[in-house]
Design a protein around this motif. Sequence first.
Motif, PDB file in Angstrom:
ATOM      1  N   UNK A   1     104.748  41.494 -10.965  1.00 18.30           N
ATOM      2  CA  UNK A   1     103.844  40.359 -11.070  1.00 18.30           C
ATOM      3  C   UNK A   1     102.780  40.717 -12.098  1.00 18.30           C
ATOM      4  N   UNK A   2     101.776  39.894 -12.193  1.00 15.81           N
ATOM      5  CA  UNK A   2     100.638  40.203 -13.055  1.00 15.81           C
ATOM      6  C   UNK A   2      99.373  39.863 -12.286  1.00 15.81           C
ATOM      7  N   UNK A   3      98.356  40.684 -12.435  1.00 15.77           N
ATOM      8  CA  UNK A   3      97.138  40.477 -11.677  1.00 15.77           C
ATOM      9  C   UNK A   3      95.907  40.415 -12.554  1.00 15.77           C
ATOM     10  N   UNK A   4      94.846  39.877 -11.998  1.00 11.13           N
ATOM     11  CA  UNK A   4      93.539  39.875 -12.648  1.00 11.13           C
ATOM     12  C   UNK A   4      92.464  40.303 -11.661  1.00 11.13           C
ATOM     13  N   UNK A   5      92.846  40.397 -10.373  1.00 12.23           N
ATOM     14  CA  UNK A   5      91.921  40.794  -9.320  1.00 12.23           C
ATOM     15  C   UNK A   5      92.239  42.201  -8.831  1.00 12.23           C
ATOM     16  N   UNK A   6      91.247  42.895  -8.350  1.00 16.21           N
ATOM     17  CA  UNK A   6      91.471  44.179  -7.701  1.00 16.21           C
ATOM     18  C   UNK A   6      92.183  43.951  -6.374  1.00 16.21           C
ATOM     19  N   UNK A   7      93.122  44.825  -6.065  1.00 14.54           N
ATOM     20  CA  UNK A   7      93.937  44.707  -4.857  1.00 14.54           C
ATOM     21  C   UNK A   7      93.305  45.547  -3.757  1.00 14.54           C
ATOM     22  N   UNK A   8      92.970  44.907  -2.649  1.00 19.47           N
ATOM     23  CA  UNK A   8      92.282  45.616  -1.564  1.00 19.47           C
ATOM     24  C   UNK A   8      93.143  46.697  -0.925  1.00 19.47           C
ATOM     25  N   UNK A   9      94.466  46.669  -1.163  1.00 17.19           N
ATOM     26  CA  UNK A   9      95.341  47.703  -0.593  1.00 17.19           C
ATOM     27  C   UNK A   9      95.533  48.891  -1.532  1.00 17.19           C
ATOM     28  N   UNK A  10      94.968  48.803  -2.747  1.00 18.40           N
ATOM     29  CA  UNK A  10      95.159  49.851  -3.740  1.00 18.40           C
ATOM     30  C   UNK A  10      94.097  50.934  -3.542  1.00 18.40           C
TER      31      UNK A  10
ATOM     32  N   UNK B 296      93.059  36.804 -19.270  1.00 22.19           N
ATOM     33  CA  UNK B 296      93.794  38.070 -19.365  1.00 22.19           C
ATOM     34  C   UNK B 296      94.360  38.493 -18.012  1.00 22.19           C
ATOM     35  N   UNK B 297      95.468  39.254 -18.060  1.00 22.32           N
ATOM     36  CA  UNK B 297      96.117  39.764 -16.854  1.00 22.32           C
ATOM     37  C   UNK B 297      96.726  41.126 -17.171  1.00 22.32           C
ATOM     38  N   UNK B 298      97.128  41.843 -16.118  1.00 30.88           N
ATOM     39  CA  UNK B 298      97.799  43.122 -16.287  1.00 30.88           C
ATOM     40  C   UNK B 298      99.048  43.153 -15.415  1.00 30.88           C
ATOM     41  N   UNK B 299     100.159  43.614 -15.995  1.00 29.02           N
ATOM     42  CA  UNK B 299     101.406  43.695 -15.242  1.00 29.02           C
ATOM     43  C   UNK B 299     101.302  44.743 -14.139  1.00 29.02           C
ATOM     44  N   UNK B 300     102.072  44.535 -13.071  1.00 27.16           N
ATOM     45  CA  UNK B 300     102.061  45.475 -11.954  1.00 27.16           C
ATOM     46  C   UNK B 300     103.365  45.396 -11.174  1.00 27.16           C
TER      47      UNK B 300
ATOM     48  N   UNK C 126     106.034  49.198  -2.296  1.00 26.79           N
ATOM     49  CA  UNK C 126     106.283  49.241  -0.860  1.00 26.79           C
ATOM     50  C   UNK C 126     105.013  49.334  -0.044  1.00 26.79           C
ATOM     51  N   UNK C 127     103.933  49.783  -0.697  1.00 26.12           N
ATOM     52  CA  UNK C 127     102.655  49.909   0.001  1.00 26.12           C
ATOM     53  C   UNK C 127     101.525  49.190  -0.733  1.00 26.12           C
ATOM     54  N   UNK C 128     101.597  49.192  -2.046  1.00 27.06           N
ATOM     55  CA  UNK C 128     100.543  48.544  -2.824  1.00 27.06           C
ATOM     56  C   UNK C 128     101.093  48.135  -4.184  1.00 27.06           C
ATOM     57  N   UNK C 129     100.288  47.398  -4.939  1.00 28.50           N
ATOM     58  CA  UNK C 129     100.641  47.011  -6.301  1.00 28.50           C
ATOM     59  C   UNK C 129     100.162  48.075  -7.271  1.00 28.50           C
ATOM     60  N   UNK C 130     101.062  48.567  -8.102  1.00 30.97           N
ATOM     61  CA  UNK C 130     100.747  49.608  -9.066  1.00 30.97           C
ATOM     62  C   UNK C 130     100.698  48.984 -10.460  1.00 30.97           C
ATOM     63  N   UNK C 131      99.530  48.994 -11.076  1.00 29.97           N
ATOM     64  CA  UNK C 131      99.358  48.386 -12.391  1.00 29.97           C
ATOM     65  C   UNK C 131      99.915  49.302 -13.485  1.00 29.97           C
ATOM     66  N   UNK C 132     100.384  48.696 -14.561  1.00 30.18           N
ATOM     67  CA  UNK C 132     100.868  49.483 -15.694  1.00 30.18           C
ATOM     68  C   UNK C 132     100.644  48.713 -16.992  1.00 30.18           C
ATOM     69  N   UNK C 133     100.587  49.461 -18.094  1.00 27.48           N
ATOM     70  CA  UNK C 133     100.380  48.826 -19.390  1.00 27.48           C
ATOM     71  C   UNK C 133      98.938  48.387 -19.581  1.00 27.48           C
ATOM     72  N   UNK C 134      98.696  47.698 -20.678  1.00 24.94           N
ATOM     73  CA  UNK C 134      97.355  47.239 -21.031  1.00 24.94           C
ATOM     74  C   UNK C 134      97.079  45.850 -20.447  1.00 24.94           C
ATOM     75  N   UNK C 135      95.798  45.509 -20.389  1.00 27.62           N
ATOM     76  CA  UNK C 135      95.415  44.130 -20.074  1.00 27.62           C
ATOM     77  C   UNK C 135      95.913  43.252 -21.223  1.00 27.62           C
ATOM     78  N   UNK C 136      96.631  42.183 -20.874  1.00 31.69           N
ATOM     79  CA  UNK C 136      97.278  41.331 -21.880  1.00 31.69           C
ATOM     80  C   UNK C 136      96.612  39.965 -21.914  1.00 31.69           C
ATOM     81  N   UNK C 137      96.274  39.528 -23.104  1.00 31.21           N
ATOM     82  CA  UNK C 137      95.697  38.201 -23.297  1.00 31.21           C
ATOM     83  C   UNK C 137      96.833  37.245 -23.638  1.00 31.21           C
TER      84      UNK C 137
END
Length: 402
Positions: free
Chosen positions: A281-290, A379-383, A387-398
């Motif tokens: 997915x892609x996110x823009x918010x901090x994940x409370x489970x991370x 802007x968003x970031x891929x993640x 199984x337990x949390x969302x792991x972000x990767x790559x750069x913030x993408x516009x």
Amino acid sequence: MSMSRFANTAAAVLAVVLGTGAIAADTPGVTATEIKIGNTVPYSGPASSYSVLGKLESAFFGMVNEQGGVASHKINYISLDDAYSPPKTVEQIRRLVEEDQVDFTFATLGTPTNSAIVHYMNQKKVPQLFVSTGADKWGDYKHTPWTIGWQPSYRTEAQIYTKFILQQKPDAKIAILYQNDDFGKDYPNGVKDILGADFDKKTVVATYETTDPTVDSQITTLQASGADVLLVAAIPKFAAQAIRKVHDLHWSPMFFMSNVSISVGAVLTPAGPENAIGMLSAGYLKDSTDPEWNNDPGMNEWRAFMSKYMPGADLTDGGYVSAYGLCKTMLQVLQQANGDFSRDNIMKQVTSLHDSENPVLLPGIKINTSPTNYHPIRAMQLMKWDGKTWVRFGDVIQGAEF
């Protein structure tokens, strides 16, 4: 009292009145001590998992009132259930505008529901602020100048996914399941922005209605197409069903889930967290489970709020994080208004946000608006779900805007 002393006193009183924004006669919903703000959210119906947004917003403005309000004004937040039903939304919004006489509405939830009221709100010139939907059309400042979004556009999100797909699987066949309304349709439109003339050749699509009991048959059909990438644009109830069905079919596509349905509490837990491992997915918010945010000042602020004002709430539900971010932006607008809560000035402040920080946004993502930019977050970031949390990767993408 001499005439000159009387005039000076009257001017001083008028200055105080204007300074507190108490020009109530000209602005429905505003008195010398109160601002009425309206909201609709599905406390019942197929999208009731989003009810957490309305609950947090009510609690947030309760906190603001407890702390003295804004410019000596307490906030009367009127949040009504529309069951995610457009006709019900129309009914409730008319009540808020014509009977309750709110100053403006805030965070009304849903693409089909907001679509049902957008022309009414603009005809009435009632600000429809920071709608809780990422439909690209909420950035149309020319035709709907009283309506503005907040979160990244769904179309932008789909563009980001498609760029990544082409990098990883240039010859991919993409299956798209989407809700048959303006929310869902932004996703194939975003994919088409990137694929262009190859769209029909490289994609297969299926739709669902919010009245459908399940999306099982659509997922089965899409698997049979031979697609090796799946993009699901669905609200939480159907997102969880799609995750379970993909797992049950032993289908292993590159699987993308729309950002509105990535909540651990509302989607992944009901679907079975282990069933979604590897989903993107892609996110823009901090994940409370991370765990990365365990000592983050912004998330600590959110956790402190939740502990005091929403004890017992499910902290894994991303809806609470989203709603808090929305409220912080709304509070900034009210503070910038400097006591003038007239509808014109509210819109002026809404469209004057410059590199605004927000405690729950990912690093590098800021809020910007102008009279010609009604897309506050671009802007968003891929993640990836592990199984337990969302792991972000790559750069913030516009994403590009169309």
